[in-house]
Design a protein around this motif. Structure first.
Motif, PDB file in Angstrom:
ATOM      1  N   UNK A  43       0.692  -0.888   0.185  1.00 27.58           N
ATOM      2  CA  UNK A  43      -0.184   0.402  -0.120  1.00 27.58           C
ATOM      3  C   UNK A  43       0.650   1.323  -0.136  1.00 27.58           C
ATOM      4  N   UNK A  44       0.595   2.956  -0.259  1.00 32.63           N
ATOM      5  CA  UNK A  44       1.239   3.959  -0.730  1.00 32.63           C
ATOM      6  C   UNK A  44       1.683   4.144   0.926  1.00 32.63           C
ATOM      7  N   UNK A  45       1.351   4.096   1.536  1.00 29.42           N
ATOM      8  CA  UNK A  45       1.541   5.014   2.868  1.00 29.42           C
ATOM      9  C   UNK A  45       1.920   3.967   3.945  1.00 29.42           C
ATOM     10  N   UNK A  46       2.364   2.328   3.319  1.00 24.87           N
ATOM     11  CA  UNK A  46       3.119   1.682   4.253  1.00 24.87           C
ATOM     12  C   UNK A  46       4.404   1.748   3.447  1.00 24.87           C
TER      13      UNK A  46
ATOM     14  N   UNK B 217      10.157   2.917   3.478  1.00 23.24           N
ATOM     15  CA  UNK B 217      11.497   3.724   2.972  1.00 23.24           C
ATOM     16  C   UNK B 217      11.946   4.630   3.860  1.00 23.24           C
ATOM     17  N   UNK B 218      11.336   5.623   4.150  1.00 24.29           N
ATOM     18  CA  UNK B 218      11.786   6.861   4.990  1.00 24.29           C
ATOM     19  C   UNK B 218      12.019   6.318   5.988  1.00 24.29           C
TER      20      UNK B 218
ATOM     21  N   UNK C 182       4.802   8.666  10.175  1.00 24.43           N
ATOM     22  CA  UNK C 182       3.330   9.492   9.072  1.00 24.43           C
ATOM     23  C   UNK C 182       3.082   7.808   8.728  1.00 24.43           C
ATOM     24  N   UNK C 183       3.947   7.656   7.497  1.00 25.73           N
ATOM     25  CA  UNK C 183       4.220   6.388   7.000  1.00 25.73           C
ATOM     26  C   UNK C 183       3.239   5.790   7.200  1.00 25.73           C
ATOM     27  N   UNK C 184       4.353   4.731   8.808  1.00 17.88           N
ATOM     28  CA  UNK C 184       3.418   3.935   8.972  1.00 17.88           C
ATOM     29  C   UNK C 184       2.553   3.917   9.822  1.00 17.88           C
ATOM     30  N   UNK C 185       2.043   5.071  10.653  1.00 21.55           N
ATOM     31  CA  UNK C 185       1.119   5.789  11.572  1.00 21.55           C
ATOM     32  C   UNK C 185      -0.229   5.467  11.199  1.00 21.55           C
ATOM     33  N   UNK C 186       0.228   6.089   9.881  1.00 17.54           N
ATOM     34  CA  UNK C 186      -1.107   6.486   8.314  1.00 17.54           C
ATOM     35  C   UNK C 186      -1.646   4.812   7.782  1.00 17.54           C
ATOM     36  N   UNK C 187      -0.929   4.861   8.161  1.00 16.93           N
ATOM     37  CA  UNK C 187      -0.619   3.268   6.942  1.00 16.93           C
ATOM     38  C   UNK C 187      -1.746   1.820   7.744  1.00 16.93           C
TER      39      UNK C 187
ATOM     40  N   UNK D 241      -4.208  -1.930   5.210  1.00 17.57           N
ATOM     41  CA  UNK D 241      -4.056  -2.800   5.650  1.00 17.57           C
ATOM     42  C   UNK D 241      -3.242  -3.536   5.010  1.00 17.57           C
ATOM     43  N   UNK D 242      -1.534  -2.854   6.371  1.00 22.58           N
ATOM     44  CA  UNK D 242      -0.404  -3.385   6.043  1.00 22.58           C
ATOM     45  C   UNK D 242      -0.128  -4.669   5.894  1.00 22.58           C
ATOM     46  N   UNK D 243       0.196  -4.389   3.741  1.00 22.78           N
ATOM     47  CA  UNK D 243       1.721  -5.803   4.298  1.00 22.78           C
ATOM     48  C   UNK D 243       2.843  -6.707   4.541  1.00 22.78           C
ATOM     49  N   UNK D 244       3.711  -7.187   4.732  1.00 21.88           N
ATOM     50  CA  UNK D 244       4.513  -7.934   4.844  1.00 21.88           C
ATOM     51  C   UNK D 244       5.482  -7.614   3.779  1.00 21.88           C
TER      52      UNK D 244
END
Length: 302
Positions: free
Chosen positions: A32-35, A40-41, A187-192, A197-200
């Motif tokens: 997903x984009x936010x994840x 990345x960052x 922020x990316x991980x929090x909003x993800x 639905x985060x995926x590995x």
């Protein structure tokens, strides 16, 4: 380092960073984009903290303020970019997002309450025409949701450029950059977790594209762009920056097989020409201001 070596290094840095659209396009098929933004960052900031750990000792209030504000604006820009890449080609995103140069000049003129100049107005007309060609569908100019989101990202990008310029004069730029990346990663991980639905991340292609984003686009680009621009001529730095969308379009064609129509290529060319003109126009203004200050003609206005 002489100017020739610096220009080669700067070209390499900007070419490396231009691959980010292609690597992001590959990565969002698996993440997903936010994840993706968060992973990345966060990893980029960890690697850069290892490289520049001595800078962290001297972080003060201005660095913290700059890192948070630039991190917020760049997070908004990158979130728009990644979401738009799920809807539009990477080449289109590269050109639309780099219209930020236009917004920077307009915002700067508004803040200084100065007329931007006829060259800037002409460049703006070229940008608008170029955007029209890029978004032409059939016989009508119509913006898709992805294109509108990407243009919104270009405005956040312009805000980030202005904030970076402001805080770079008041604090340690590397420290700001390190904090900025950390803010974006968190922020990316929090909003993800809140919105997705985060995926590995699994698979060779996913990790290869992630590695490209982290090592080439973030760590290599962040570390060496400042060094290269210190020794490269301003003209070449401005030209390479304006040519960055063309490089991104080339990589998206070479790796992703994305092709642009003749009308879209014409639009891309117009945007590139306008970026070069705006870079030159801003340089001429700065040289004129420096000349006036050195001759004492601006003393009464200061």
């Amino acid at each position: 380092m002489n100017s020739r070596q610096a220009e080669i290094l700067l070209f390499s840095v900007i070419a490396a960073r231009s691959t980010s659209y292609t690597f992001s396009k590959i990565s969002i098929h698996a993440l997903p984009p936010l994840e993706l933004l968060g992973i990345r960052f966060l990893l980029s900031s960890l690697l850069l903290c290892i490289l520049f750990h001595r800078k962290l000792v001297r972080i003060g209030r201005e660095e913290i303020k700059g890192g948070i504000l630039t991190g917020l604006s760049l997070f908004a820009c990158m979130a728009c970019e990644l979401v738009s890449l799920t809807m539009i080609p990477a080449s289109s995103a590269a050109f639309l997002e780099n219209t930020a140069v236009l917004w920077v000049i307009l915002m700067g003129a508004f803040l200084k309450r100065k007329f931007p100049g006829l060259k800037t107005i002409f460049s703006m007309a070229l940008v608008i025409t170029g955007i029209g060609c890029l978004t032409l569908k059939g016989n009508e100019i119509s913006f898709s949701a992805g294109e509108l989101i990407c243009l919104a990202g270009s405005i956040f990008y312009a805000v980030w450029i202005l904030l970076t310029g402001y805080f770079a004069k008041r604090a340690e730029p590397i420290s700001i950059g390190l904090l900025q990346m950390g803010v974006m990663g968190v922020l990316g991980l929090v909003f993800s977790f809140l919105l997705e639905i985060p995926v590995p991340p699994v698979g060779l292609s996913t990790w290869a594209s992630l590695s490209g984003l982290i090592l080439l686009c973030s760590v290599f680009g962040f570390t060496f762009q400042t060094v290269a621009q210190k020794y490269a001529s301003p003209e070449m730095a401005g030209f390479f920056a304006a040519a960055a969308p063309m490089m991104a379009a080339f990589f998206s064609w070479l790796i992703l097989g994305e092709a642009m129509t003749w009308i879209q290529l014409a639009g891309a060319g117009l945007i590139t020409v306008s970026l070069v003109l705006m870079q030159r126009s801003e340089k001429e203004k700065q040289e004129k201001e420096i000349s006036l200050l050195s001759s004492g003609e601006c003393t009464g206005k200061i």
